[in-house]
Design a protein around this motif. Structure first.
Motif, short mmCIF file in Angstrom:
data_model
loop_
_atom_site.label_atom_id
_atom_site.label_comp_id
_atom_site.label_asym_id
_atom_site.label_seq_id
_atom_site.Cartn_x
_atom_site.Cartn_y
_atom_site.Cartn_z
N ASP A 39 0.84 -1.20 0.00
CA ASP A 39 0.00 0.00 0.00
C ASP A 39 0.88 1.26 0.00
O ASP A 39 2.10 1.18 0.19
N SER A 40 0.25 2.40 -0.17
CA SER A 40 0.99 3.67 -0.21
C SER A 40 1.72 3.91 1.12
O SER A 40 1.14 3.71 2.19
N ALA A 41 2.98 4.30 1.01
CA ALA A 41 3.84 4.59 2.18
C ALA A 41 4.12 3.37 3.05
O ALA A 41 4.31 3.49 4.26
N THR A 65 5.14 1.55 -10.22
CA THR A 65 3.93 1.38 -11.04
C THR A 65 3.00 2.61 -10.95
O THR A 65 2.05 2.70 -11.72
N ASP A 66 3.30 3.55 -10.05
CA ASP A 66 2.53 4.82 -10.04
C ASP A 66 2.64 5.52 -11.40
O ASP A 66 1.77 6.31 -11.77
N ASP A 67 3.73 5.24 -12.12
CA ASP A 67 3.90 5.85 -13.45
C ASP A 67 2.79 5.46 -14.42
O ASP A 67 2.62 6.10 -15.45
N TYR A 68 2.05 4.41 -14.08
CA TYR A 68 0.98 3.95 -14.98
C TYR A 68 -0.39 4.50 -14.57
O TYR A 68 -1.42 4.01 -15.03
N HIS A 69 -0.40 5.55 -13.71
CA HIS A 69 -1.68 6.18 -13.37
C HIS A 69 -2.32 6.71 -14.66
O HIS A 69 -1.66 7.31 -15.51
N ARG A 70 -3.63 6.51 -14.75
CA ARG A 70 -4.35 6.94 -15.96
C ARG A 70 -4.70 8.43 -15.90
O ARG A 70 -4.84 9.08 -16.93
N ASP A 72 -4.25 12.43 -13.88
CA ASP A 72 -3.42 13.23 -12.99
C ASP A 72 -4.24 13.61 -11.74
O ASP A 72 -5.42 13.28 -11.63
N ARG A 73 -3.59 14.30 -10.80
CA ARG A 73 -4.23 14.58 -9.50
C ARG A 73 -5.50 15.41 -9.68
O ARG A 73 -6.52 15.18 -9.03
N GLU A 74 -5.45 16.38 -10.58
CA GLU A 74 -6.59 17.26 -10.81
C GLU A 74 -7.77 16.44 -11.39
O GLU A 74 -8.91 16.55 -10.91
N GLU A 75 -7.49 15.63 -12.39
CA GLU A 75 -8.55 14.82 -13.02
C GLU A 75 -9.19 13.85 -12.02
O GLU A 75 -10.39 13.58 -12.07
N ARG A 76 -8.37 13.37 -11.10
CA ARG A 76 -8.88 12.37 -10.14
C ARG A 76 -9.89 12.96 -9.17
O ARG A 76 -10.71 12.23 -8.62
N ARG A 77 -9.83 14.30 -8.98
CA ARG A 77 -10.75 14.92 -8.02
C ARG A 77 -12.21 14.64 -8.36
O ARG A 77 -13.04 14.49 -7.49
N VAL A 111 5.13 8.37 -17.26
CA VAL A 111 5.75 9.03 -16.10
C VAL A 111 4.69 9.76 -15.29
O VAL A 111 3.83 10.45 -15.87
N TYR A 112 4.73 9.61 -13.97
CA TYR A 112 3.86 10.38 -13.07
C TYR A 112 4.75 11.12 -12.08
O TYR A 112 5.63 10.52 -11.46
N HIS A 113 4.52 12.44 -11.96
CA HIS A 113 5.33 13.24 -11.02
C HIS A 113 4.56 13.45 -9.73
O HIS A 113 3.54 14.14 -9.72
N HIS A 114 5.08 12.91 -8.63
CA HIS A 114 4.40 13.09 -7.34
C HIS A 114 4.54 14.51 -6.80
O HIS A 114 3.67 14.97 -6.06
N SER A 115 5.63 15.18 -7.15
CA SER A 115 5.83 16.52 -6.58
C SER A 115 4.75 17.48 -7.08
O SER A 115 4.36 18.41 -6.37
N LYS A 172 6.63 15.94 1.23
CA LYS A 172 7.14 15.89 -0.15
C LYS A 172 6.08 16.01 -1.24
O LYS A 172 6.41 16.20 -2.40
N ARG A 173 4.79 15.82 -0.91
CA ARG A 173 3.80 15.79 -1.98
C ARG A 173 2.78 16.92 -1.90
O ARG A 173 1.75 16.89 -2.60
N GLY A 174 3.01 17.87 -1.00
CA GLY A 174 2.17 19.08 -0.96
C GLY A 174 0.80 18.92 -0.35
O GLY A 174 -0.10 19.73 -0.64
N TYR A 175 0.56 17.92 0.49
CA TYR A 175 -0.75 17.75 1.13
C TYR A 175 -0.70 18.28 2.56
O TYR A 175 0.35 18.30 3.20
N SER A 176 -1.89 18.66 3.08
CA SER A 176 -1.97 19.00 4.51
C SER A 176 -2.30 17.70 5.25
O SER A 176 -2.76 16.72 4.65
N ARG A 186 -10.92 7.56 2.60
CA ARG A 186 -11.58 7.32 1.31
C ARG A 186 -11.01 6.07 0.63
O ARG A 186 -11.70 5.35 -0.07
N ARG A 187 -9.71 5.82 0.85
CA ARG A 187 -9.04 4.71 0.18
C ARG A 187 -9.28 3.35 0.82
O ARG A 187 -9.02 2.33 0.19
N GLU A 188 -9.70 3.35 2.10
CA GLU A 188 -9.72 2.09 2.84
C GLU A 188 -10.45 0.95 2.08
O GLU A 188 -9.90 -0.15 1.96
O1 LIG Z 1 -0.99 5.99 -3.43
C1 LIG Z 1 -0.06 6.57 -3.95
C2 LIG Z 1 1.15 5.80 -4.25
O2 LIG Z 1 2.30 6.57 -4.16
C3 LIG Z 1 -0.23 7.99 -4.37
O3 LIG Z 1 -1.08 8.68 -3.54
C4 LIG Z 1 -0.73 8.01 -5.81
O4 LIG Z 1 0.31 7.51 -6.61
C5 LIG Z 1 -1.08 9.42 -6.26
O5 LIG Z 1 -0.02 10.26 -6.07
P1 LIG Z 1 -0.20 11.76 -5.56
O6 LIG Z 1 -0.92 11.68 -4.24
O7 LIG Z 1 1.22 12.28 -5.43
O8 LIG Z 1 -0.99 12.49 -6.59
#
Ligand SMILES: O=C(CO)[C@H](O)[C@H](O)COP(=O)(O)O
Ligand SMILES: Nc1ncnc2c1ncn2[C@@H]1O[C@H](COP(=O)(O)OP(=O)(O)OP(=O)(O)O)[C@@H](O)[C@H]1O
Length: 322
Positions: A39-41, A65-70, A72-77, A111-115, A172-176, A186-188
């Motif tokens: 899982d994440s982290a 494998t995060d690079d294969y996200h379909r 981006d963060r904005e679209e996922r909202r 490629v997916y950029h987490h920053s 590192k990823r800009g979240y509060s 939400r992910r559980e």
């Molecule tokens: O579950 C994760 C694995 O690293 C990330 O949250 C997912 O890849 C999305 O990345 P981000 O939160 O940086 O948009």
């Protein structure tokens, strides 16, 4: 006038012709493939980084494998699922790439950029003697699993993973912190449905956890390493001696499915001199020249975890002797 009937090659003819053309001039290279799922982290990147730096970029290449996200963060909202849902990832393309990499062929990897939470320009990924694929999904499908020599699942206790996730995502990823907590909630259901089930498909399950009732930072985490009989494991008799018992011991325990399994326990609070002996013996077993590489066990600037180093040495043994 003569009617010319053009005969289309049948599907089986085309498959045979493709196979013939690919076989000609092809020199299949042996690539040793290691999957690190979780899982994440859960610590996948940390585990991978030490191994990669220890063996060097000439021998080993890795990607997430995060690079294969379909999306981006904005679209996922606006979507009803999170990155933990198979639909949120190009898993069919990942499967294709894993097959090519196993055969020693390069791929144009997304490629997916987490920053920034954005998708980048694809890059050429060339396999080396060893390829490590870490992420949420490497053990998801039967076909993906078939491409690996060794498979690992990282399984820290939930409270440890949540703490690591908050620390990392706010740093590192800009979240509060509130955003991370809401996202974890939400992910559980998707963690439960898609990520945790991959645990049963791993040859090795690693759980880093603090020692109950003892205080200390992440440097003193212990590790429980399940060695399932799905692959041959190293003979640990020279590692597990009376002198090293304070640092490591092997137990036969019940796996989640009730089956008996060997569990190597690495004590996080063992004296450094004893842990060092274990590391030295494992390093000798691996048979590579030079001293134990410094990147092993590193969990942050100036911070080292002996249980992480021992887990990494065990995996390096598998990679070198696969
Ligand atoms: O579950 C994760 C694995 O690293 C990330 O949250 C997912 O890849 C999305 O990345 P981000 O939160 O940086 O948009
Ligand atoms: N073995 C460990 N011992 C102590 N701390 C660790 C360990 N592994 C990871 N961490 C901590 O947890 C954080 C998250 O780890 P890491 O980035 O390796 O996880 P990940 O599984 O790759 O995450 P993601 O899939 O979300 O990218 C790290 O920043 C580090 O602080």
């Amino acid at each position: 006038m003569i009617d010319v009937v053009r005969k289309e090659p049948s599907m089986s003819h085309r498959v045979a012709a493709i196979q013939k053309a690919t076989a000609r001039g092809a020199h299949p290279t042996r690539v040793t493939m290691l999957a690190i799922a979780g899982d994440s982290a859960s610590g996948k990147t940390t585990l991978t980084k030490g191994i990669t730096q220890a063996l060097g970029a000439e021998r080993i290449a890795s990607f997430c494998t995060d690079d294969y996200h379909r999306y981006d963060r904005e679209e996922r909202r606006g979507l009803p699922f999170t990155p933990l849902h198979p639909e949120c990832n190009y898993l069919d393309i990942l499967e294709q790439h894993l097959q090519l990499l196993t055969l020693g062929q390069s791929v144009l990897k997304p490629v997916y950029h987490h920053s920034t939470g954005t998708l980048g320009r694809p890059v050429l990924f060339e396999p080396k003697e060893i390829v490590i694929v870490e992420g949420l999904f490497p053990l998801w499908s039967k076909l993906s699993r078939a491409t690996f020599d060794v498979t690992v699942f990282l399984d820290p206790p939930e409270e440890v993973r949540r703490r690591w996730k908050i620390q990392r995502d706010t740093g590192k990823r800009g979240y509060s912190e509130d955003q991370v907590l809401a996202e974890l909630e939400r992910r559980e259901p998707e963690s439960d449905a898609y990520i945790r089930p991959q645990r049963r498909n791993a040859d090795i399950v690693i759980s880093f956890a603090p020692v109950a009732g003892r205080t200390g930072g992440d440097e003193t985490m212990s590790a429980t390493i399940l060695l399932r009989p799905t692959i041959p494991h190293p003979d640990l008799s020279s590692v597990l001696t009376g002198d090293t018992r304070e640092s490591v011991h092997l137990k036969l325990i019940r796996d989640q499915d009730g089956k008996p399994v060997d569990a190597l326990h690495v004590h996080g609070h063992a004296p450094t001199e004893v842990t060092q002996v274990v590391e030295e013996v494992l390093w000798d077993h691996i048979g590579l020249p030079g001293p134990i590489p410094e990147p092993l066990g590193v969990i942050g600037p100036g911070k080292r975890s002996a249980s992480l180093a021992i887990a990494q040495l065990l995996l390096i043994y598998h990679l070198i002797h696969a």
